[in-house]
Design a protein around this motif. Structure first.
Motif, PDB file in Angstrom:
ATOM      1  N   THR A 108      20.009  58.134   7.290  1.00 14.14           N
ATOM      2  CA  THR A 108      20.346  57.723   5.925  1.00 14.14           C
ATOM      3  C   THR A 108      20.228  56.211   5.782  1.00 14.14           C
ATOM      4  O   THR A 108      19.845  55.700   4.718  1.00 14.14           O
ATOM      5  N   LEU A 109      20.517  55.493   6.860  1.00 18.07           N
ATOM      6  CA  LEU A 109      20.448  54.026   6.855  1.00 18.07           C
ATOM      7  C   LEU A 109      19.068  53.515   7.267  1.00 18.07           C
ATOM      8  O   LEU A 109      18.846  52.307   7.328  1.00 18.07           O
ATOM      9  N   GLY A 110      18.149  54.430   7.565  1.00 16.11           N
ATOM     10  CA  GLY A 110      16.811  54.007   7.976  1.00 16.11           C
ATOM     11  C   GLY A 110      16.710  53.647   9.437  1.00 16.11           C
ATOM     12  O   GLY A 110      15.806  52.911   9.849  1.00 16.11           O
ATOM     13  N   VAL A 111      17.633  54.169  10.269  1.00 11.69           N
ATOM     14  CA  VAL A 111      17.656  53.849  11.698  1.00 11.69           C
ATOM     15  C   VAL A 111      17.350  55.102  12.509  1.00 11.69           C
ATOM     16  O   VAL A 111      17.941  56.158  12.278  1.00 11.69           O
ATOM     17  N   LYS A 112      16.441  54.993  13.463  1.00 10.24           N
ATOM     18  CA  LYS A 112      16.156  56.099  14.369  1.00 10.24           C
ATOM     19  C   LYS A 112      16.811  55.810  15.721  1.00 10.24           C
ATOM     20  O   LYS A 112      16.681  54.715  16.259  1.00 10.24           O
ATOM     21  N   PRO A 113      17.519  56.800  16.292  1.00 11.99           N
ATOM     22  CA  PRO A 113      18.204  56.582  17.567  1.00 11.99           C
ATOM     23  C   PRO A 113      17.239  56.584  18.741  1.00 11.99           C
ATOM     24  O   PRO A 113      16.106  57.052  18.630  1.00 11.99           O
ATOM     25  N   SER A 192      32.692  56.809   7.011  1.00 14.06           N
ATOM     26  CA  SER A 192      32.057  56.574   8.310  1.00 14.06           C
ATOM     27  C   SER A 192      30.666  55.978   8.138  1.00 14.06           C
ATOM     28  O   SER A 192      30.229  55.143   8.941  1.00 14.06           O
ATOM     29  N   LEU A 193      29.963  56.384   7.085  1.00 13.88           N
ATOM     30  CA  LEU A 193      28.643  55.795   6.818  1.00 13.88           C
ATOM     31  C   LEU A 193      28.781  54.307   6.516  1.00 13.88           C
ATOM     32  O   LEU A 193      27.969  53.488   6.978  1.00 13.88           O
ATOM     33  N   GLN A 194      29.804  53.940   5.765  1.00 10.62           N
ATOM     34  CA  GLN A 194      30.032  52.527   5.468  1.00 10.62           C
ATOM     35  C   GLN A 194      30.337  51.746   6.742  1.00 10.62           C
ATOM     36  O   GLN A 194      29.869  50.619   6.923  1.00 10.62           O
ATOM     37  N   VAL A 195      31.130  52.337   7.632  1.00  6.92           N
ATOM     38  CA  VAL A 195      31.461  51.671   8.894  1.00  6.92           C
ATOM     39  C   VAL A 195      30.206  51.487   9.739  1.00  6.92           C
ATOM     40  O   VAL A 195      29.951  50.397  10.270  1.00  6.92           O
TER      41      VAL A 195
END
Length: 348
Positions: A108-113, A192-195
């Protein structure tokens, strides 16, 4: 230089009859010229001394600038407390994140693990189109060993529940990279998304995603208003460990009941879940039933019964089978799937 000056000195002195006086005058002139040349030589020497001093000063300034730059990078780090009270050093920039079971929020934030959660070799089914090529780590028998995790060289780790940090896992993982632990990130997905957005420098992306999601909820509620007013829905989970009805605090139950506004059956009015058996089926006062089947065949034993088929929702044809992964997922992407499935079932 001296010969030229001396020559000039001779041309400037007129001949005298008194040879002694003339010799004395010449001596005075030569002495003056030597003194002047000596003074110029000393000045040149001082100038040469100043040049290295200037270069040294410039070098020192450059070193100071580098030091200040390094200090700024250090200042870019900050320390925060996670839900368990650990002091966590947050890097200014993170590039390799490991956040098992939080892949929904990362994407959702545009980050791939660097690696993804999996049960066996299967990760979150509804996210695989975005996680193609991301290696899986099996959590079916517990968390991966520190050695297994080190192979992916994470520079930041986020654990979605306090249970993940137990039995020395936090101590081991935090030696690999700074590790932030949630008590339960699924308890409030938006918070949690905000954190996570704050930890990864993606605050704006988090706020934008939440804003977009709220707009989707509002649109869905408007479309459902005439169909669901005064109606109740049951979400029945058929799992290998048993059959239960979901309440309104987590996962799809939160979306259906708290966000879309459908009513909850009496069995889950005060509980987050309720065990379902053939005996309690008549007590499920639901106009619509969503079935979440985990494992093929887990529904058949109950849905073949006369009791099941006598339920008003079943007789009216208001039973809808949905994909388990997003309906049991904790993230805005999963929640979006739940909204789409609910709209498709109840408005088409």
């Amino acid at each position: 230089m001296f010969k030229q000056k001396k020559g000039n000195g001779h041309r400037s002195v007129r001949p005298f009859r008194n040879a002694g006086f003339s010799a004395m005058l010449v001596l005075v002139l030569i002495t003056g010229l030597l003194s002047a040349c000596g003074s110029k030589s000393e000045n040149a020497g001082e100038a040469q001394k100043e040049q290295p001093t200037t270069e040294a000063s410039t070098t020192a300034s450059s070193e100071t600038a580098v030091t200040e730059g390094t200090t700024e990078e250090t200042k870019g780090e900050r320390t925060v407390k996670d839900d368990l009270g650990h002091d966590v050093i947050v890097p200014e920039h993170t590039e390799r994140v490991f956040a098992p079971y939080l892949e929904d929020s990362l994407l959702t934030l545009g980050v791939k693990p660097v690696a993804q959660w999996a049960s066996g070799t299967q990760g979150h089914v509804y996210l695989q189109d975005q996680l193609s090529g991301i290696p899986t780590l099996d959590f079916s028998s517990g968390l991966p060993s520190p050695e297994a995790l080190m192979a992916y060289n994470p520079d930041f780790i986020i654990l979605h529940t306090a249970q993940y940090a137990e039995n020395g896992v936090y101590e081991s993982y935090s030696k690999i990279a700074p590790t932030y632990v949630f008590t339960n990130a699924s308890g409030d997905v938006e918070k949690s998304l905000q954190v996570i957005g704050d930890l990864l420098g993606k605050t704006a992306e988090a706020e934008k995603a939440i804003e977009t999601y709220h707009a989707k909820v509002d649109d869905a509620k408007a479309k459902l208003a005439t169909v669901t007013e005064g109606k109740k829905a049951a979400i029945i989970r058929f799992a290998p460990r048993g059959i239960s009805m979901m309440g309104g605090n987590y996962f799809s139950g939160y979306v259906v009941y708290q966000q879309l506004g459908l009513g909850k059956p009496a069995l889950v009015q005060t509980e987050n879940s309720a065990t379902v058996s053939t005996e309690v089926l008549p007590e499920i006062d639901a106009d619509f039933i969503f079935t979440v089947e985990q494992g093929p065949g887990s529904m058949k034993e109950m849905t073949d019964t006369k009791v099941w088929n006598s339920m008003p929702a079943v007789k009216a044809g208001h039973v809808y089978a949905v994909e388990p992964a997003p309906w049991l997922g904790g993230g805005l992407i999963a929640y979006g799937h739940v909204i789409d499935d609910t709209l498709k079932a109840l408005t088409q």
